[in-house]
Write a protein that holds these residues in place. Structure first.
Motif, PDB file in Angstrom:
ATOM      1  N   MET A   1       0.848  -1.209   0.000  1.00 15.71           N
ATOM      2  CA  MET A   1       0.000   0.000   0.000  1.00 15.71           C
ATOM      3  C   MET A   1       0.882   1.257   0.000  1.00 15.71           C
ATOM      4  N   ASP A   2       0.595   2.146  -0.946  1.00 15.45           N
ATOM      5  CA  ASP A   2       1.346   3.387  -1.030  1.00 15.45           C
ATOM      6  C   ASP A   2       0.651   4.431  -0.134  1.00 15.45           C
TER       7      ASP A   2
ATOM      8  N   SER B   1       1.390   7.361   0.602  1.00 14.38           N
ATOM      9  CA  SER B   1       1.338   8.750   0.132  1.00 14.38           C
ATOM     10  C   SER B   1       0.004   9.003  -0.587  1.00 14.38           C
ATOM     11  N   GLN B   2      -0.575   7.944  -1.169  1.00 13.70           N
ATOM     12  CA  GLN B   2      -1.886   8.077  -1.819  1.00 13.70           C
ATOM     13  C   GLN B   2      -2.978   8.311  -0.775  1.00 13.70           C
TER      14      GLN B   2
ATOM     15  N   ASN C   1       2.571   7.887   8.411  1.00 11.32           N
ATOM     16  CA  ASN C   1       2.927   8.165   7.014  1.00 11.32           C
ATOM     17  C   ASN C   1       1.722   8.497   6.137  1.00 11.32           C
TER      18      ASN C   1
END
Ligand code: B1M
Length: 209
Positions: free
Chosen positions: A1-2, A4-5, A38
């Motif tokens: 999982m990113d 930042s998205q 994050n």
């Protein structure tokens, strides 16, 4: 999982999308602390920066905060999961004049997860309300949050209210929030300052253990 998205979805105020991403991240076994730091907290830091630079205004900031709070509801059961017997009682709130509740909610969840019975008075809380609740539930600790340089001085009023009522030595004051510091804590004769929710748990465990 990113993550930042996820941060971008929160910044844009896309609550449903952000909530779904948090659910997916948990299913993928991403650490809740990583999702928080994050994804969610990073989003609020970016929003604060954009607000400061006039790239974002109060309505968008409010939408982002709502998206953040929606995501925190998904994280709450994970953060507050505890099998331990309560180690103490605490009253928490954001002080009078201040409407910021995201950090306060996070501190409440983490303290609850550490086995502390939490009584949350919400936002814009008067000194009198803190005192009344502390007396009512026989609290060990009173937790004050402030995010504005203009509301931070009200923390002193809360401590003074307890002094006036002869109740100061019955509780321990833990204070925090972006403009608050260790020095400020000493200057208003509060007991402990914590930089973030994790530090708040460390302090609380030390006090109540
Ligand atoms: Co406002 N806001 N806001 N805001 N807002 C800030 C705080 C600001 C720094 C933005 C900026 O200019 N860059 C600035 C304050 C400047 C200052 O005082 N020096 C500001 C301003 C100016 C304002 C208004 C005056 C804007 C206006 O109307 N013109 C207005 C004031 C309203 C009021 O309160 N009376 C206002 C309004 C709002 C919204 C309502 C739109 C919204 C809040 C919605 C909500 O909370 N439900 C909002 C938001 C979202 C922010 C920012 C962008 C994000 C705050 C946040 O949630 N951070 C913020 C900028 C920023 O912080 N970078 C900003 C994430 C959260 C996890 O962190 O709350 O710091 P934080 O909590 C941390 C630690 O501080 C600590 O642990 C937490 C977790 O690690 N902590 C404790 C907090 N409480 C603790 C208690 C403890 C221990 C630790 O022990 C008890």
């Amino acid at each position: 999982m990113d993550l930042s998205q996820l941060s971008l979805a929160v910044q844009k105020g896309s609550a449903a999308k952000a909530k779904q991403m948090v659910t997916e991240a948990l299913a993928e076994k991403v650490e809740p602390s990583e999702i928080l730091n994050n994804g969610l907290i990073a989003a609020m830091a970016a929003v604060g920066e954009k607000f400061k630079n006039n790239e974002m205004y109060v309505p968008e900031m409010l939408m982002a905060a709502k998206a953040m709070n929606t995501c925190m509801l998904v994280l709450e059961p994970v953060l507050t999961a505890t099998g331990v017997k309560p180690i103490g009682k605490a009253v928490i709130g954001t002080v009078k004049g201040d409407l910021h509740d995201i950090g306060k909610n996070l501190v409440r969840m983490m303290l609850k997860g550490a086995g502390i019975e939490m009584y949350d008075l919400g936002i814009d809380v008067s000194a009198e309300a803190f005192l009344n609740k502390a007396k009512e539930v026989n609290a060990d600790m009173v937790c004050l949050s402030a995010l504005l340089t203009t509301t931070m001085p009200y923390m002193k009023s809360v401590v003074e209210e307890f002094e006036k009522a002869g109740y100061r030595d019955k509780v321990v004051f833990l204070i925090g929030g972006a403009p608050v510091s260790e020095n400020y804590c000493k200057s208003i004769k509060a007991d402990y300052y914590a930089d973030d929710a994790v530090a708040a748990v460390d302090v609380a465990k030390k006090i109540l253990a």
